[in-house]
Scaffold this active site. Structure first.
Site, PDB file in Angstrom:
ATOM      1  CG  ASP A 175       0.710  -1.677  10.421  1.00  0.00           C
ATOM      2  OD1 ASP A 175       1.708  -0.950  10.548  1.00  0.00           O
ATOM      3  OD2 ASP A 175      -0.079  -1.601   9.458  1.00  0.00           O
ATOM      4  CD  GLN A 178      -0.335   1.963   3.648  1.00  0.00           C
ATOM      5  OE1 GLN A 178       0.680   1.314   3.860  1.00  0.00           O
ATOM      6  NE2 GLN A 178      -0.618   3.072   4.315  1.00  0.00           N
ATOM      7  CE  LYS A 194       4.053   1.790   5.712  1.00  0.00           C
ATOM      8  NZ  LYS A 194       2.614   1.617   5.852  1.00  0.00           N
TER       9      LYS A 194
END
Ligand code: NAP
Length: 283
Positions: A120, A97, A53
């Protein structure tokens, strides 16, 4: 029939090229989109996702920070870290994460991220807005799947879509997005009976299970669009999807490969959400 391969890698690259141009325009006006990614502990798969990312952000000009925390961090300290990022004007997108160590409540962490910075699309406010079709950040993998189907040139409206898998990050949201695109949607899962009878009705089949080669040619309606979300590491070290690509491609009209299908779209949609977040927040 041999299916056309939906090349997610190429589609992702096209979108990233357009985003790079957009970011460069924003920078000329003094706005640099910024993403912070928090990783807790040293899970090798998570580390490699986070680095991917970070690299993707760098390639299109998004500022990104990786914040690495020891697995022993308390939930309270992690929540304070998120609070600071919520207040940080240089950061427009925040991502934690997953998975997190067991002593940390994932829901509390997701809820702590400002819904405006939740790139997200996991915050309940964004999930709720997605459900009612309001403006929100869409979760990246489901968003990428819809984009891939649309770019194949096929209409989603009126088709019977079967989603195998009902997780909160893939199965449920992709079913909801397909519904919004006017598909008739069936969701199958581990308790579903006679799964083959159901998958064989699918004009669009999305497999998001995590079981290598679960779906074979005999499970597919001829001419179906098959989207394989699964990422499974085989003993040989090779990656496999949930769909038996070699046999299914002889029956389907379109199919995504693994790797190179859905995977590259996930990070791309994260980049897109981060750029959108920067624009929204700076308004
Ligand atoms: P998950 O949370 O483990 O959910 C798996 C789902 O599959 C569950 O709903 C489960 O049903 C269902 N299931 C399990 N066995 C089944 C069976 N035999 N028949 C029908 N349904 C079955 O997984 P996930 O997070 O959604 O991820 C699914 C796969 O996608 C994984 O391989 C993951 O690595 C991959 N993935 C890829 C990307 C990407 O960017 N390419 C992103 C996210 C995930 P129950 O609910 O009844 O348990």
């Amino acid at each position: 029939m041999t299916a056309q391969i939906i090349k997610g890698k190429e589609v992702a690259q096209e979108i990233r090229t357009a985003l790079k141009e957009e970011v460069s325009g924003l920078k000329e006006n003094g706005l640099v989109p910024g993403l912070a990614v928090i990783i807790v502990g040293e899970n090798p798969a998570s580390l490699s996702y986070v680095r991917a990312k970070h690299k993707a952000c760098g390639e299109i000009g998004i500022y990104s920070e990786i914040i690495e925390k020891d697995a022993s961090i308390t939930e309270e300290d992690l929540l304070s870290e998120i609070d600071a990022l919520n207040e940080n004007p240089d950061i427009h997108g925040i991502l934690v994460q997953l998975p997190l160590p067991k002593h940390i409540n994932e829901k509390a962490v997701i809820n702590k991220i400002s819904a405006l910075k939740d790139v997200d699309g996991f915050h309940p406010v964004n999930v709720g807005n997605m459900l009612i079709g309001d403006d929100c950040y869409l979760p990246c993998t489901p968003d990428g799947i819809i984009e891939l189907i649309k770019r194949s040139g096929e209409d989603i409206s009126g088709k019977h879509a079967v989603v195998v898998g009902r997780s909160n990050i893939v199965g449920k949201p992709v079913a909801m997005l397909l519904l919004q695109e006017n598909a008739t949607v069936t969701v199958a899962h581990s308790r579903t009976k006679n799964m083959r009878e159901i998958t064989k009705q699918a004009d669009i089949l999305v497999a998001a299970v995590g079981k290598p080669n679960l779906i074979g040619a005999e499970d597919i309606k001829p001419g179906a669009i098959v989207i394989d979300v699964g990422v499974n590491r085989l003993e040989s070290g090779k990656l496999a999807g949930d769909v038996d690509f070699e046999s299914v491609k002889e029956v389907a009209s379109y199919i995504t490969p693994v790797p190179g299908g859905v995977g590259p779209m996930t990070i791309t949609m994260l980049l897109r959400n981060t750029v959108e977040a920067a624009k929204k927040i700076s308004k």
